[in-house]
Design a protein around this motif. Sequence first.
Motif, mmCIF file in Angstrom:
data_model
loop_
_atom_site.group_PDB
_atom_site.id
_atom_site.type_symbol
_atom_site.label_atom_id
_atom_site.label_comp_id
_atom_site.label_asym_id
_atom_site.label_seq_id
_atom_site.Cartn_x
_atom_site.Cartn_y
_atom_site.Cartn_z
ATOM 1 N N MET A 82 -25.160 -9.745 -65.498
ATOM 2 C CA MET A 82 -25.851 -8.878 -66.442
ATOM 3 C C MET A 82 -26.049 -9.595 -67.769
ATOM 4 N N ARG A 83 -27.249 -9.519 -68.302
ATOM 5 C CA ARG A 83 -27.540 -10.181 -69.572
ATOM 6 C C ARG A 83 -27.291 -9.208 -70.726
ATOM 7 N N LYS A 84 -27.157 -9.761 -71.904
ATOM 8 C CA LYS A 84 -26.930 -8.942 -73.088
ATOM 9 C C LYS A 84 -28.240 -8.546 -73.751
ATOM 10 N N ASP A 85 -29.117 -9.502 -73.954
ATOM 11 C CA ASP A 85 -30.358 -9.242 -74.689
ATOM 12 C C ASP A 85 -31.544 -9.202 -73.750
ATOM 13 N N SER A 86 -32.383 -8.217 -73.930
ATOM 14 C CA SER A 86 -33.644 -8.170 -73.198
ATOM 15 C C SER A 86 -34.613 -9.183 -73.781
ATOM 16 N N GLY A 87 -35.694 -9.447 -73.047
ATOM 17 C CA GLY A 87 -36.692 -10.383 -73.554
ATOM 18 C C GLY A 87 -37.302 -9.920 -74.850
ATOM 19 N N PHE A 134 -32.048 4.257 -56.128
ATOM 20 C CA PHE A 134 -30.667 3.797 -56.355
ATOM 21 C C PHE A 134 -29.990 3.369 -55.047
ATOM 22 N N GLY A 135 -30.693 2.507 -54.309
ATOM 23 C CA GLY A 135 -30.175 2.083 -53.007
ATOM 24 C C GLY A 135 -28.846 1.364 -53.072
ATOM 25 N N ASP A 136 -28.571 0.648 -54.190
ATOM 26 C CA ASP A 136 -27.313 -0.092 -54.228
ATOM 27 C C ASP A 136 -26.105 0.817 -54.454
ATOM 28 N N PHE A 137 -26.298 2.131 -54.606
ATOM 29 C CA PHE A 137 -25.189 3.080 -54.577
ATOM 30 C C PHE A 137 -24.773 3.380 -53.131
ATOM 31 N N PHE A 138 -25.658 3.083 -52.171
ATOM 32 C CA PHE A 138 -25.419 3.431 -50.771
ATOM 33 C C PHE A 138 -25.239 2.197 -49.887
ATOM 34 N N TYR A 139 -25.839 1.092 -50.288
ATOM 35 C CA TYR A 139 -25.750 -0.141 -49.512
ATOM 36 C C TYR A 139 -25.321 -1.274 -50.436
ATOM 37 N N GLU A 140 -24.636 -2.240 -49.869
ATOM 38 C CA GLU A 140 -24.264 -3.409 -50.644
ATOM 39 C C GLU A 140 -25.524 -4.209 -50.967
ATOM 40 N N PRO A 141 -25.704 -4.646 -52.206
ATOM 41 C CA PRO A 141 -26.902 -5.428 -52.542
ATOM 42 C C PRO A 141 -26.930 -6.732 -51.772
ATOM 43 N N THR A 142 -28.128 -7.107 -51.316
ATOM 44 C CA THR A 142 -28.269 -8.327 -50.518
ATOM 45 C C THR A 142 -28.630 -9.543 -51.352
ATOM 46 N N ARG A 143 -28.917 -9.374 -52.634
ATOM 47 C CA ARG A 143 -29.228 -10.516 -53.488
ATOM 48 C C ARG A 143 -28.693 -10.253 -54.885
ATOM 49 N N LYS A 144 -28.569 -11.319 -55.643
ATOM 50 C CA LYS A 144 -28.006 -11.178 -56.974
ATOM 51 C C LYS A 144 -29.000 -10.511 -57.917
ATOM 52 N N LEU A 145 -28.475 -10.038 -59.025
ATOM 53 C CA LEU A 145 -29.289 -9.317 -59.997
ATOM 54 C C LEU A 145 -30.283 -10.262 -60.663
ATOM 55 N N THR A 146 -31.540 -9.878 -60.667
ATOM 56 C CA THR A 146 -32.581 -10.643 -61.353
ATOM 57 C C THR A 146 -33.363 -9.705 -62.261
ATOM 58 N N TYR A 147 -34.012 -10.280 -63.248
ATOM 59 C CA TYR A 147 -34.797 -9.508 -64.206
ATOM 60 C C TYR A 147 -36.261 -9.895 -64.057
ATOM 61 N N ASP A 148 -36.933 -9.208 -63.136
ATOM 62 C CA ASP A 148 -38.338 -9.482 -62.860
ATOM 63 C C ASP A 148 -39.184 -8.313 -63.338
ATOM 64 N N GLY A 149 -40.510 -8.542 -63.326
ATOM 65 C CA GLY A 149 -41.432 -7.466 -63.665
ATOM 66 C C GLY A 149 -41.165 -6.910 -65.050
ATOM 67 N N ILE A 150 -41.157 -5.592 -65.148
ATOM 68 C CA ILE A 150 -40.963 -4.948 -66.445
ATOM 69 C C ILE A 150 -39.552 -5.167 -66.968
ATOM 70 N N TYR A 151 -38.601 -5.463 -66.068
ATOM 71 C CA TYR A 151 -37.229 -5.706 -66.511
ATOM 72 C C TYR A 151 -37.076 -7.066 -67.187
ATOM 73 N N ARG A 152 -38.083 -7.883 -67.128
ATOM 74 C CA ARG A 152 -38.059 -9.115 -67.914
ATOM 75 C C ARG A 152 -38.085 -8.812 -69.405
ATOM 76 N N PHE A 153 -38.674 -7.679 -69.772
ATOM 77 C CA PHE A 153 -38.869 -7.356 -71.182
ATOM 78 C C PHE A 153 -37.876 -6.312 -71.693
ATOM 79 N N PHE A 154 -37.420 -5.434 -70.816
ATOM 80 C CA PHE A 154 -36.493 -4.374 -71.222
ATOM 81 C C PHE A 154 -35.351 -4.307 -70.218
ATOM 82 N N ASN A 155 -34.140 -4.153 -70.738
ATOM 83 C CA ASN A 155 -33.008 -3.924 -69.846
ATOM 84 C C ASN A 155 -33.039 -2.534 -69.235
ATOM 85 N N ASN A 156 -33.533 -1.590 -69.989
ATOM 86 C CA ASN A 156 -33.583 -0.203 -69.529
ATOM 87 C C ASN A 156 -34.936 0.389 -69.895
ATOM 88 N N PRO A 157 -36.002 0.047 -69.156
ATOM 89 C CA PRO A 157 -37.339 0.533 -69.543
ATOM 90 C C PRO A 157 -37.453 2.045 -69.501
#
Length: 936
Positions: A603-608, A528-551
Amino acid sequence: MAFSYSKKSFNIDALRDRAIPQDLDPEDAKELVQKLNDEEASRIPAGNERRTYGRTPNGTVFVVPETHDMVSQLLSPSQPKNAGDLFLLAFLGLHILSLFMLPKSWRVPVFLVVFFGWRVAYNVGIGYLLYIQSNYRRLDAWARKYKIFVNPRTGDNPRPFLYRLLKRELETKIPSDYNFETAPLEYNTWLLFRRVCDLTLMSDFVSYCLFAIANITIDPNETPFFAATRWAVGLSLVIFNYYVKMDAHRVVKDYAWYWGDFFYYIDQKLIFDGVYEMAPDPMYTIGYVGFYGISCIANNRNVLFVSIFAHVMQLIFLKVVERPHMDKTYSPPPPPRRPSSGENSVEDDHLDDPACDINGGPTLASTERPSPVHNLFGFQSLDLFRIADTSVVLLQIFMLAITFSSPSTPLWQALFVIHAAGWRIWYSIGMGFILRQQSAEKSWTRHFMKYGESTEEAWRQWKGQYHLAMTMTYCSFFAAAWKMYEFPQDWTPDYVFLGHVFGVALISLQIWTAASIYETLGEFGWFFGDFFYEPTRKLTYDGIYRFFNNPEGVIGLAGVWGAALITWSLPIAVLAALSHGLALAFHHFVERPHMRKLYAGNMRKDSGFMKSLKRSLPASLRRFPSSVDRVLEGTVDFMEEFMDLARPKIAAGVHVFVKDSTAMFKYPARISITRLEPDLAGFDPKDYSLEIEGKASATGPLTFSYGSSIKVRWTAPLNHSKWDWIGLYKVTDNPSRTVTRVASQGRWIPVENDQYDSPIANSGWLSSGILNSGRNRQDGEAQDFLSGEMEFNGDKLFWEVGVFEFRYHHNGKHNVMAISRPFEIHIEKFDEDDAEVDSEGRLAVAMEKTLLPLVQNCFDRDPEIAPNTVSEGFGGLVERNGKYAKRVVYAVQYMFGIEFAPEVVQADGTVKNLAWRVCNAKKVLVSPRAAKKRPD
């Protein structure tokens, strides 16, 4: 659309109108194919026939003929058939006929062996062919070597009958847009490879189905309702399997279905929708559910075990063969950042900021980013010098010792379950509360800043706390499950057997999910690094997050339910329910609010997965909740709204832990691989010689700098074998002067180019077959001789100091015909007394000058990754391939006496930063007393 390229022979009209391949430079070819395919996509609506353009690795652009899937081309009456199809149909028919011809007692073992053979042929055989094609272009090299596609009219084809057979077979299969004579060699090779795949894959599937039929079991005690349910489930899985395969083929076409990108390339924009939004690599993951459906129909455990074996083999095939090729082809590393003149790099600015320095040198962390090295998660990151790791290991040893030494009485069982529940509550609610407060008020960071500590220290301490809570949560859960488990005395009941099978499957699913999450998010996202540091890039849905919003909430807790199935225990089931409920609550009360605050617009509404599911539902059902999260967690949504109105001070959380380990294999130095030529008559070792280009002292050996290229000149008689080769070895590894008994491990080059069908082996070959007059010989002989040159560099060198030699071997064997003079690979120690210092008395500038050529050598002097200046960044391949960093840290340790982890080199990114780190490490580590004793 106009096209203009440098080659005068290029004719775009001949390519478009008559489908005649055109040769271009590889980069121009890639650009042209992309433009032509984009033009086709914009000109012709989707669903209609489009012309597809492709290119070979050497730049030949051609029209890719239309081909059809395996099943339709074999079974559809509308598809043309050739002799190969008829043979394959007859061969499959022979399989089916044998089911009825064999005695009943023979059917199961025979088809088990047949299926095992075809599965090995598929995953090992085809996997090997694809591996050598991807890495060495070996299948293309074989086609060139044996001239199977050379027109006999040229007089250069030794097998004209084979050429005519292949021409008739392939042109029959593709009646339009295909000309066997003009098609690129790579495309024809792929078509021939397809026929091997057709035979292997169809035989594999048919033999599996026949094995399942031979194993069909009818249970007389089975109720009609249960039998109907079993058949319904099985058929549903088979139908879904068919849908997955067909939809995957719709997306990737025959090109990817038959691994076409191992042979040629089609540059176009594909829309990976449908099943590619449901699961990763759907043909190999959910595309195998049909096997389990057939197992369900067969009602037989043997079929289930064989199905699991086949699926595991396929996943190994994906991991070993396909994934590396896809990463290499579609995700090349970025080039190095070349700063413009007068521009200071980020690293330079960083060095000028004393607040960001540690001991006066550059730090890997700052207020904007944490250190990217010395990770905490996984076995590969275990460091017992770190208190967090030591605590975790000791607590787990203590926990397991109590688990295995205590009795499994009801009292102890209750204590272990309560203990596991306590850790789960602390891990979820305790860690969740800390994160929620950190998100709202930066309370965790403020605590450490109060005592003068940095954000990095707060981050490091948080990681240790979270890591300890996570590991103990799962260790205590395992201990409780172990206490509640009783080994079955009778495996006959289906619930016992299936409970263990599905339990192990669910545990495996959780391990894969955790590994996929870590692979996607990295150390920063896992903790949970973005609780401690400002994110350096915008939110993307790669890897397993392409298929599930909350795997984590969907499949990330599958393992705890697997343990409940295996133990068949109510307390463990309650623990699993508690774990899953807290995971969902953690996502809603901790993660989601923080994500909304940081990434609200992205943030997207529907997962893949949900998108695919909604497309398959009737229109009247698509109005249901629009995401998997809302479908599965609607109750928790209501609780969130209610608690937000009440402004509670409650938070919950859960995350997934799995011990991630990567097996590190080191090849042994001494492996007996000797192959000897039985008859050396006519070959005199005196007629062979090896000479190394380099300077040497009168008495000492030749000396080369660490990583320098080494050029070797060889001489051999006129009748020497074209399969001769030269290898590099340590002098101490081979006691024999006539036979080599140690593997070269890739450090060899053939004396004749293209004899071993391997571009990697040929790498370093410079010349051969140069005729020299016998008058130039210095050994008193008069016979003419041949000579050549080769250069050893990169992976063909030893990346360590020592004394080495080259050996000339005969006819592809290990008979030694000549040995070079020994030479030394040397790293010169850095002499601080003679080094120049800057105006402030620092050695950093001198170290930069010393390190730059060393780093360039370690990076093979490759312009894509090797820096030209001390401030120039390393190329992206250095981060992806750890071998370069390992070379540097070995040299730094030998030169300066300072040991770094390879990740430090990757994180520093420039020679300037690395020099500062070495300089200040020496300042910290060298004893002041030793410094005073240094002579003037």
